[in-house]
Design an enzyme around this catalytic site. Structure first.
Site, mmCIF file in Angstrom:
data_model
loop_
_atom_site.group_PDB
_atom_site.id
_atom_site.type_symbol
_atom_site.label_atom_id
_atom_site.label_comp_id
_atom_site.label_asym_id
_atom_site.label_seq_id
_atom_site.Cartn_x
_atom_site.Cartn_y
_atom_site.Cartn_z
ATOM 1 N N LYS A 1 61.169 78.898 68.857
ATOM 2 C CA LYS A 1 60.606 78.186 70.016
ATOM 3 C C LYS A 1 61.702 77.734 70.976
ATOM 4 O O LYS A 1 61.598 77.947 72.176
ATOM 5 C CB LYS A 1 59.816 76.952 69.574
ATOM 6 N N TRP B 1 51.082 72.526 59.317
ATOM 7 C CA TRP B 1 51.125 73.949 59.680
ATOM 8 C C TRP B 1 50.557 74.707 58.485
ATOM 9 O O TRP B 1 50.966 74.470 57.356
ATOM 10 C CB TRP B 1 52.571 74.334 59.947
ATOM 11 N N ASP C 1 61.292 70.428 57.840
ATOM 12 C CA ASP C 1 60.976 71.640 58.593
ATOM 13 C C ASP C 1 61.209 71.313 60.062
ATOM 14 O O ASP C 1 60.502 70.483 60.643
ATOM 15 C CB ASP C 1 59.511 72.029 58.348
HETATM 16 C C1 LIG Z 1 55.930 73.577 61.649
HETATM 17 C C2 LIG Z 1 56.401 74.975 61.700
HETATM 18 N N1 LIG Z 1 57.261 75.408 60.780
HETATM 19 C C3 LIG Z 1 57.730 76.668 60.782
HETATM 20 C C4 LIG Z 1 57.320 77.572 61.719
HETATM 21 C C5 LIG Z 1 57.815 78.988 61.619
HETATM 22 O O1 LIG Z 1 58.683 79.386 62.560
HETATM 23 P P1 LIG Z 1 59.149 80.889 62.666
HETATM 24 O O2 LIG Z 1 58.235 81.580 63.598
HETATM 25 O O3 LIG Z 1 60.541 80.785 63.145
HETATM 26 O O4 LIG Z 1 59.092 81.493 61.299
HETATM 27 C C6 LIG Z 1 56.404 77.183 62.700
HETATM 28 C C7 LIG Z 1 55.909 78.149 63.691
HETATM 29 O O5 LIG Z 1 54.894 78.034 64.291
HETATM 30 C C8 LIG Z 1 55.935 75.855 62.685
HETATM 31 O O6 LIG Z 1 55.050 75.414 63.592
#
Ligand SMILES: Cc1ncc(COP(=O)(O)O)c(C=O)c1O
Length: 412
Positions: free
Chosen positions: A258, A140, A222
Site C-alpha cells: 500500500k 482482516w 501486522d
Molecule cells: C491488515 C493487513 N495485513 C496484511 C495485508 C497483506 O498485505 P500484502 O498484500 O502485502 O500481502 C493486508 C492487505 O490487505 C492487510 O490489510
C-alpha cells in the site's frame, strides 16, 4: 475413460473481496463505484504508480551492474535492513544492540505466513499447535486462515470493535488479555486497523502493553499501512516502537503493497526483535529453512525499489511526500463524506467517518443496507459495511452520500 481423480474435490467459496471486484467489473451501470478493494485510487479513480517508484524503476532499468541472479534465501540485505529500520525507527535500542533480524517476504501475507510457521514449529516448545492465537474481532479475514494453515488449532478472537459506540472496546480487549493463557500469541494491527479504521491511542497501547507483559503474551504486529494512517511514518509506527522500548520480544510483518503502491510486486518484510543477537540469529536460521521450502528465495524487483528509495535521503523524502499525498486524499474524502451525510441529515452519527483512520471505514451499514447499495445503487462494499475511502472521488461523493442516505432511511 476413467473418472477424474479430482471428482471429489469440493469447490471452495470465492475470496469475498476479489469476488466483489469481479462483480463490479461485470456491472454495466455507468454510476458504479467500487468501495471494496483494498488499494489506493486517485481522484480519477485510477491506480497510482508513485512518482518516486517510477523514477527508481528507471534507475534500476539503466543500472548495468544489476542482474537476475538468485537473491539470498532471506532476501536482499539492504532491503531487509532498511525495511526494519523504518518500522523500528532510526534510533531503535534493538537495532543499536544488534538484536533484530529480518526476512524478505512475499508481501505482508508472506511475512505473516513465515512468522506463523516459525511460531508453530519453534515458539514455546516444539510443534506448538495448541498455543492459542488471538485475532481481533473483526480483523482482516486472512489472519485466521494464515494461522490455521500454519497448523495452529486454537484460534480465538479478542474483543476489539464496539458496534454500539462505533469505537474501540478497550475494556473487552484488556479483559480478554487478562484471561488468555500465558504465552498466547496476539495479532495486533500496528496502525490503521483493517477493517474498522480504529486504533488504540498511545495511552491505550500502554495499557495493552502492560497487560501483555505481565501475562507473557506474544505480540505479532501486522503493519500493512505505515504512513497511510496519519501521513507520518513515525506516528504510524508508534505502537511497535513502544513495545520494543518496553523490552518485548516480538514479530512485525510489514507490507509495502500500500505505502509504495507495489501491490503485485509482493514486497514484505518480517522483523524479529529478540533479547540478544544470538537468539535472533538462531531464529533466522530456522526461518531460512522455512523460506527454502516455501518460495526458496524472494523476487528482487520490488525489494530493489524499496531499498533504493529508503537508502537515499532524497528519494526517501520524495517517497514520504508521495505517501502523504495518498494519506491526505483519504483524509479529505473522509471529511467530505461526513459533511455530506450530516447535511443530508442521514440518521445516526457520522463522526466515526473522520475519527477512523487509514484506508478503510466501518460505516455501520448492516448487511441488508449493503445489499441495497450493491443491487440498487451499484456501489460495491464488503458485507461488513467496510468501505475503502480511496474508492471515493470528488465526482462520486455526492452519489455515494445520497445512496448511503437512502439505504439508511429506507432499509432497517
Ligand atoms: C491488515 C493487513 N495485513 C496484511 C495485508 C497483506 O498485505 P500484502 O498484500 O502485502 O500481502 C493486508 C492487505 O490487505 C492487510 O490489510
Amino acid at each position: 475413460m476413467a473418472a477424474s481423480i479430482f471428482t471429489a474435490v469440493p469447490r471452495a467459496p470465492p475470496v469475498a473481496v476479489f469476488k466483489l471486484t469481479a462483480d463490479f467489473r461485470e456491472d454495466g451501470d455507468a454510476r458504479k463505484v467500487n468501495l471494496g478493494v483494498g488499494a489506493y485510487r486517485t481522484d480519477e479513480c485510477q491506480p497510482w504508480v508513485l512518482p518516486v517508484v517510477k523514477k527508481v524503476e528507471q534507475m534500476i532499468a539503466n543500472d548495468n551492474s544489476l542482474n537476475h541472479e538468485y537473491l539470498p534465501i532471506l532476501g536482499l540485505p539492504e532491503f531487509r535492513a532498511n525495511a526494519s529500520r523504518i518500522a523500528l525507527g532510526d534510533d531503535s535500542p534493538a537495532i543499536k544492540e544488534n538484536r533484530i533480524g529480518s526476512v524478505q517476504s512475499l508481501g505482508g501475507t508472506g511475512a505473516l505466513r513465515i512468522g506463523a510457521e516459525f511460531l508453530r514449529r519453534w515458539y514455546n516448545g516444539n510443534n506448538n499447535t495448541a498455543t492459542p492465537v488471538y485475532i481481533s474481532a473483526p480483523s482482516w479475514e486472512n489472519h485466521n486462515s494464515v494461522f490455521v494453515d500454519a497448523g495452529f488449532k486454537d484460534i480465538r478472537t479478542y474483543h476489539y470493535w464496539d458496534a454500539a459506540k462505533r469505537g474501540l472496546d478497550l475494556q473487552g480487549l484488556l479483559d480478554d488479555m487478562e484471561k488468555a493463557p500465558e504465552f498466547s500469541i496476539f495479532i495486533l494491527h500496528a496502525c490503521a486497523h483493517n477493517p474498522t479504521g480504529t486504533d488504540p491511542t498511545p495511552d491505550q497501547w500502554k495499557q495493552i502493553a502492560a497487560v501483555m507483559k505481565r501475562r507473557f503474551l506474544f505480540p505479532f504486529f501486522d503493519s500493512a499501512y505505515q504512513g497511510f494512517a496519519s501521513g507520518s511514518l513515525d506516528k504510524d509506527a508508534w505502537a511497535v516502537r513502544y513495545f520494543v522500548s518496553e523490552g518485548f520480544e516480538l514479530f512485525c510483518a510489514q507490507s509495502f503493497s500500500k505505502n509504495f503502491g507495489l501491490y503485485n510486486e509482493r514486497v514484505g518484510n518480517l522483523t524479529v526483535v529478540g533479547k540478544d543477537a544470538d537468539n535472533v540469529q538462531r531464529v533466522l536460521s530456522q526461518m531460512e529453512k522455512i523460506v527454502r521450502t516455501t518460495w526458496s528465495n524472494p523476487p528482487s524487483q520490488g525489494a530493489r525499489i524499496v531499498a533504493t528509495t529508503l537508502s537515499s535521503p532524497q528519494l526517501f523524502a520524495e517517497w514520504k511526500d508521495n505517501v502523504k499525498t495518498m494519506a491526505d486524499r483519504v483524509l479529505l474524502m473522509r471529511s467530505e463524506l461526513r459533511s455530506r451525510l450530516e447535511s443530508l441529515g442521514t440518521p445516526g452519527t457520522w463522526n466515526h467517518i473522520t475519527e477512523q483512520i487509514g484506508m478503510f471505514s466501518f460505516t455501520g451499514l448492516n448487511p441488508k443496507q449493503v445489499e441495497y447499495m450493491i443491487k440498487e445503487k451499484h456501489i460495491y462494499l464488503m458485507a461488513s459495511g467496510r468501505i475503502n475511502m480511496c474508492g471515493l472521488t470528488t465526482k462520486n461523493l455526492d452519489y455515494v452520500a445520497k445512496s448511503i442516505h437512502e439505504a439508511v432511511t429506507k432499509i432497517q
